[in-house]
Design a protein around this motif. Structure first.
Motif, PDB file in Angstrom:
ATOM      1  N   PRO A   1     -38.095 -12.730 -13.208  1.00 15.55           N
ATOM      2  CA  PRO A   1     -36.914 -13.566 -13.433  1.00 15.55           C
ATOM      3  C   PRO A   1     -36.455 -13.512 -14.891  1.00 15.55           C
ATOM      4  CG  PRO A   1     -38.573 -14.750 -12.169  1.00 15.55           C
ATOM      5  CD  PRO A   1     -39.205 -13.480 -12.648  1.00 15.55           C
ATOM      6  N   GLY A   2     -35.139 -13.361 -15.085  1.00 12.54           N
ATOM      7  CA  GLY A   2     -34.579 -13.341 -16.417  1.00 12.54           C
ATOM      8  C   GLY A   2     -34.613 -11.986 -17.098  1.00 12.54           C
ATOM      9  N   LYS A   3     -35.189 -10.987 -16.444  1.00 13.24           N
ATOM     10  CA  LYS A   3     -35.236  -9.627 -17.019  1.00 13.24           C
ATOM     11  C   LYS A   3     -34.401  -8.706 -16.142  1.00 13.24           C
ATOM     12  CE  LYS A   3     -39.050 -10.082 -19.835  1.00 13.24           C
ATOM     13  NZ  LYS A   3     -39.698  -9.399 -20.874  1.00 13.24           N
ATOM     14  N   PRO A   4     -33.596  -7.849 -16.780  1.00 14.20           N
ATOM     15  CA  PRO A   4     -32.743  -6.934 -15.992  1.00 14.20           C
ATOM     16  C   PRO A   4     -33.533  -5.861 -15.298  1.00 14.20           C
ATOM     17  CG  PRO A   4     -32.341  -6.687 -18.375  1.00 14.20           C
ATOM     18  CD  PRO A   4     -33.360  -7.762 -18.197  1.00 14.20           C
TER      19      PRO A   4
ATOM     20  N   GLN B   1     -41.939  -2.238  -9.740  1.00 18.70           N
ATOM     21  CA  GLN B   1     -41.159  -2.767  -8.625  1.00 18.70           C
ATOM     22  C   GLN B   1     -41.083  -4.289  -8.625  1.00 18.70           C
ATOM     23  OE1 GLN B   1     -43.139  -1.219  -5.177  1.00 18.70           O
ATOM     24  NE2 GLN B   1     -42.829   0.906  -5.792  1.00 18.70           N
ATOM     25  N   VAL B   2     -41.909  -4.936  -9.441  1.00 20.81           N
ATOM     26  CA  VAL B   2     -41.965  -6.394  -9.479  1.00 20.81           C
ATOM     27  C   VAL B   2     -40.721  -6.924 -10.193  1.00 20.81           C
ATOM     28  CG1 VAL B   2     -43.234  -8.402 -10.348  1.00 20.81           C
ATOM     29  CG2 VAL B   2     -44.472  -6.441  -9.416  1.00 20.81           C
TER      30      VAL B   2
ATOM     31  N   TRP C   1     -53.281  -1.803  -8.770  1.00 16.87           N
ATOM     32  CA  TRP C   1     -52.069  -2.241  -8.068  1.00 16.87           C
ATOM     33  C   TRP C   1     -50.897  -2.323  -9.035  1.00 16.87           C
ATOM     34  CZ3 TRP C   1     -48.480  -6.064  -8.473  1.00 16.87           C
ATOM     35  CH2 TRP C   1     -47.605  -6.210  -7.392  1.00 16.87           C
ATOM     36  N   THR C   2     -51.141  -2.879 -10.223  1.00 15.32           N
ATOM     37  CA  THR C   2     -50.082  -3.036 -11.211  1.00 15.32           C
ATOM     38  C   THR C   2     -49.574  -1.678 -11.697  1.00 15.32           C
ATOM     39  OG1 THR C   2     -51.036  -5.137 -11.896  1.00 15.32           O
ATOM     40  CG2 THR C   2     -49.475  -4.122 -13.406  1.00 15.32           C
ATOM     41  N   ALA C   3     -50.492  -0.736 -11.906  1.00 13.18           N
ATOM     42  CA  ALA C   3     -50.080   0.604 -12.338  1.00 13.18           C
ATOM     43  C   ALA C   3     -49.216   1.273 -11.272  1.00 13.18           C
ATOM     44  CB  ALA C   3     -51.307   1.457 -12.645  1.00 13.18           C
TER      45      ALA C   3
END
Length: 141
Positions: free
Chosen positions: A138-141, A134-135, A127-129
């Motif tokens: 917070p705090g990341k551009p 798309q996730v 799923w992560t791959a």
């Protein structure tokens, strides 16, 4: 669900299941229970145990590291990387308590039950791959 006539069980810690909300391994287990049980807003159900198992970041990492066979503690530390001896010891003890890992003759190995947990771990990886980019973090551009 208490008093339900449809045969469903209350797993929120009522008299039918002592200690259902307890965080100990196996606490709240419903013998013969099957998967998800609708219990209202508390989120307390057999599936919560699975989330507790993967909620501790090191649990799935250690289980995955043992997928190819038994390993000594030093081998595990090297394979995993970035884990202290103390954290590894705490993790394998916790996994032993859950019945997912066994310790014999200086080696840690998955139990039969532990091997069954590799599928869900692999599914999280898949799923992560597929969706990880798309996730929103917070705090990341």
């Amino acid at each position: 669900m208490p008093g339900a006539s449809d045969g469903s069980r209350d797993v929120t810690g009522g008299p039918d299941v002592p200690g259902a909300d307890d965080r100990r391994p196996g606490a709240g287990h419903v013998p013969g229970g099957a998967g998800l049980v609708e219990v209202g807003e508390t989120g307390s159900c057999p599936t919560r145990l699975a989330f507790d198992l993967v909620g501790n970041t090191r649990n799935p990492v250690v289980l995955w590291a043992l997928r190819n066979g038994p390993r000594r503690r030093g081998e595990l530390r090297t394979l995993i990387g970035g884990i202290s001896a103390k954290v590894l010891t705490e993790t394998v003890r916790r996994l032993e308590g859950y019945g997912l890992v066994a310790h014999h003759n200086g080696h840690y190995a998955l139990t039969e039950l532990g091997e069954t947990f590799l599928g869900p771990i692999e599914a999280f990886g898949t799923w992560t791959a597929t969706h990880g980019d798309q996730v929103q973090i917070p705090g990341k551009p």
